[in-house]
Scaffold this motif. Structure first.
Motif, PDB file in Angstrom:
ATOM      1  N   SER A  65       0.841  -1.184   0.000  1.00  0.00           N
ATOM      2  CA  SER A  65       0.000   0.000   0.000  1.00  0.00           C
ATOM      3  C   SER A  65       0.879   1.238   0.000  1.00  0.00           C
ATOM      4  N   GLU A  96       5.266   1.743  -6.332  1.00  0.00           N
ATOM      5  CA  GLU A  96       4.859   0.372  -5.977  1.00  0.00           C
ATOM      6  C   GLU A  96       6.025  -0.591  -6.206  1.00  0.00           C
ATOM      7  N   GLU A 125       2.665  -0.071   4.754  1.00  0.00           N
ATOM      8  CA  GLU A 125       2.027   1.123   4.210  1.00  0.00           C
ATOM      9  C   GLU A 125       3.014   2.284   4.193  1.00  0.00           C
ATOM     10  N   GLU A 181      -0.417  -4.948  10.117  1.00  0.00           N
ATOM     11  CA  GLU A 181       0.089  -3.941   9.178  1.00  0.00           C
ATOM     12  C   GLU A 181       1.241  -3.161   9.800  1.00  0.00           C
TER      13      GLU A 181
END
Length: 166
Positions: free
Chosen positions: A2, A22, A40, A94
């Motif tokens: 992300s 990315e 993230e 995460e």
């Protein structure tokens, strides 16, 4: 992975900053055996005026720069040349790594001066910024050697030449 991308300078769209980010961020994370799907990063694609303001606010340096990073936690190694602490996932699995800003004008100028493509140079800076989020630094000599070596390895796997060789 992300990577939340905010584009303030539309020139970044021509090089598809989101796709570059990315790919670059995932490559850096995978190199360190981290799962990109758990991480993230927030990315700002801006211009020299904006990054100069950020550089002045956060580093007290009144000038534009190519890339800035704000890690979500201090992960740097105490010993020069040692590996930083790996990020720990939160209770949801995460890892919020932090924020990166990259300036179009400085990146484009540096790429042109070095005879490199803008996408390759931007990829290098995105890998560099991601490593900063992970606790790598270049303030001390052995830390710089470790970080530059890691950047070279990651970029080599991506088919991009060593950015530290002429």
């Amino acid at each position: 992975m992300s990577v939340f991308v905010t584009i303030e300078d539309e020139r970044w769209e021509a090089v598809d900053l989101e796709a570059l980010a990315e790919r670059a961020c995932a490559a850096a994370l995978e190199h360190l055996s981290l799962d990109p799907e758990e991480c993230e990063i927030s990315l700002l694609g801006c211009d020299d005026e904006r990054i100069a303001l950020l550089n002045a606010d956060f580093r007290q340096k009144d000038k534009a720069t190519n890339v800035l990073s704000w890690p979500s936690a201090e992960r740097g190694a105490a010993e020069d040349g040692a590996m930083p602490e790996a990020p720990e996932p939160d209770t949801f699995g995460e890892c919020e790594l932090g924020d990166v800003a990259i300036s179009y004008e400085t990146c484009a100028r540096e790429a042109a001066e070095a005879g490199k493509s803008l996408p390759d140079h931007a990829t290098h800076l995105l890998v560099h910024g991601t490593l900063h989020l992970l606790g790598f630094d270049h303030e001390r000599d052995q830390d710089a050697t470790l970080m530059e070596g890691m950047e070279t390895e990651i970029l080599g796997k991506m088919g991009i030449a060593d950015p530290y060789r002429d």
